[in-house]
Write a protein that holds these residues in place. Structure first.
Motif, mmCIF file in Angstrom:
data_model
loop_
_atom_site.group_PDB
_atom_site.id
_atom_site.type_symbol
_atom_site.label_atom_id
_atom_site.label_comp_id
_atom_site.label_asym_id
_atom_site.label_seq_id
_atom_site.Cartn_x
_atom_site.Cartn_y
_atom_site.Cartn_z
ATOM 1 N N UNK A 20 -13.103 131.863 83.197
ATOM 2 C CA UNK A 20 -13.853 132.878 83.939
ATOM 3 C C UNK A 20 -13.954 132.555 85.425
ATOM 4 N N UNK A 21 -13.208 131.570 85.870
ATOM 5 C CA UNK A 21 -13.210 131.182 87.268
ATOM 6 C C UNK A 21 -11.995 131.799 87.959
ATOM 7 N N UNK A 22 -12.208 132.851 88.774
ATOM 8 C CA UNK A 22 -11.066 133.520 89.413
ATOM 9 C C UNK A 22 -10.225 132.587 90.275
ATOM 10 N N UNK A 23 -10.822 131.557 90.821
ATOM 11 C CA UNK A 23 -10.076 130.630 91.672
ATOM 12 C C UNK A 23 -8.961 129.925 90.901
ATOM 13 N N UNK A 24 -9.070 129.876 89.583
ATOM 14 C CA UNK A 24 -8.041 129.237 88.758
ATOM 15 C C UNK A 24 -6.753 130.069 88.693
ATOM 16 N N UNK A 25 -6.810 131.330 89.147
ATOM 17 C CA UNK A 25 -5.686 132.233 88.951
ATOM 18 C C UNK A 25 -5.075 132.770 90.239
ATOM 19 N N UNK A 26 -5.481 132.234 91.382
ATOM 20 C CA UNK A 26 -4.955 132.767 92.646
ATOM 21 C C UNK A 26 -3.860 131.911 93.261
ATOM 22 N N UNK A 27 -3.588 130.779 92.637
ATOM 23 C CA UNK A 27 -2.488 129.947 93.104
ATOM 24 C C UNK A 27 -2.629 129.540 94.559
ATOM 25 N N UNK A 28 -1.548 129.726 95.311
ATOM 26 C CA UNK A 28 -1.506 129.318 96.718
ATOM 27 C C UNK A 28 -1.876 130.448 97.674
ATOM 28 N N UNK A 29 -2.425 131.527 97.165
ATOM 29 C CA UNK A 29 -2.729 132.683 98.010
ATOM 30 C C UNK A 29 -3.558 132.317 99.242
ATOM 31 N N UNK A 30 -4.624 131.520 99.140
ATOM 32 C CA UNK A 30 -5.395 131.203 100.351
ATOM 33 C C UNK A 30 -4.560 130.519 101.437
ATOM 34 N N UNK A 31 -3.723 129.569 101.032
ATOM 35 C CA UNK A 31 -2.879 128.870 102.010
ATOM 36 C C UNK A 31 -1.846 129.818 102.608
ATOM 37 N N UNK A 32 -1.301 130.709 101.796
ATOM 38 C CA UNK A 32 -0.307 131.654 102.291
ATOM 39 C C UNK A 32 -0.922 132.624 103.301
ATOM 40 N N UNK A 33 -2.144 133.050 103.050
ATOM 41 C CA UNK A 33 -2.831 133.952 103.982
ATOM 42 C C UNK A 33 -3.114 133.231 105.292
ATOM 43 N N UNK A 34 -3.592 131.998 105.204
ATOM 44 C CA UNK A 34 -3.850 131.219 106.419
ATOM 45 C C UNK A 34 -2.580 131.069 107.246
#
Length: 84
Positions: A56-70
């Motif tokens: 139930x932790x969405x952060x477990x399913x976003x992969x490298x998206x934060x780094x890619x956005x940065x």
């Protein structure tokens, strides 16, 4: 997979999601999708994993998206905004 097919799991979630959505839209009640999943026999093999620190932790399913956005912001967006 715990012995179940991904396609079957998606279909079960789709059905439960539609039911939960109808309750929210038609009755104005809170979304009870997680409770519906926990109460469905199909998902019994994983019910113990339906916790905030696991499935139930969405952060477990976003992969490298934060780094890619940065990277995109620093390499493309910021340079494009510099003239302004």
């Amino acid at each position: 997979e715990k012995g179940r097919s991904r396609q079957e799991a998606h279909e079960q979630i789709r059905i439960l999601s539609h039911e939960a959505g109808a309750v929210v839209k038609q009755e104005g009640r809170p979304n009870d999708l997680v409770d519906r999943i926990k109460g469905n026999r199909f998902f019994e093999p994983i019910v113990g994993e339906l916790t905030e620190d696991k499935l139930l932790n969405p952060a477990k399913f976003i992969g490298r998206a934060p780094q890619q956005v940065e990277k995109l912001i620093h390499s493309k967006v910021n340079p494009a905004l510099e003239p302004y």
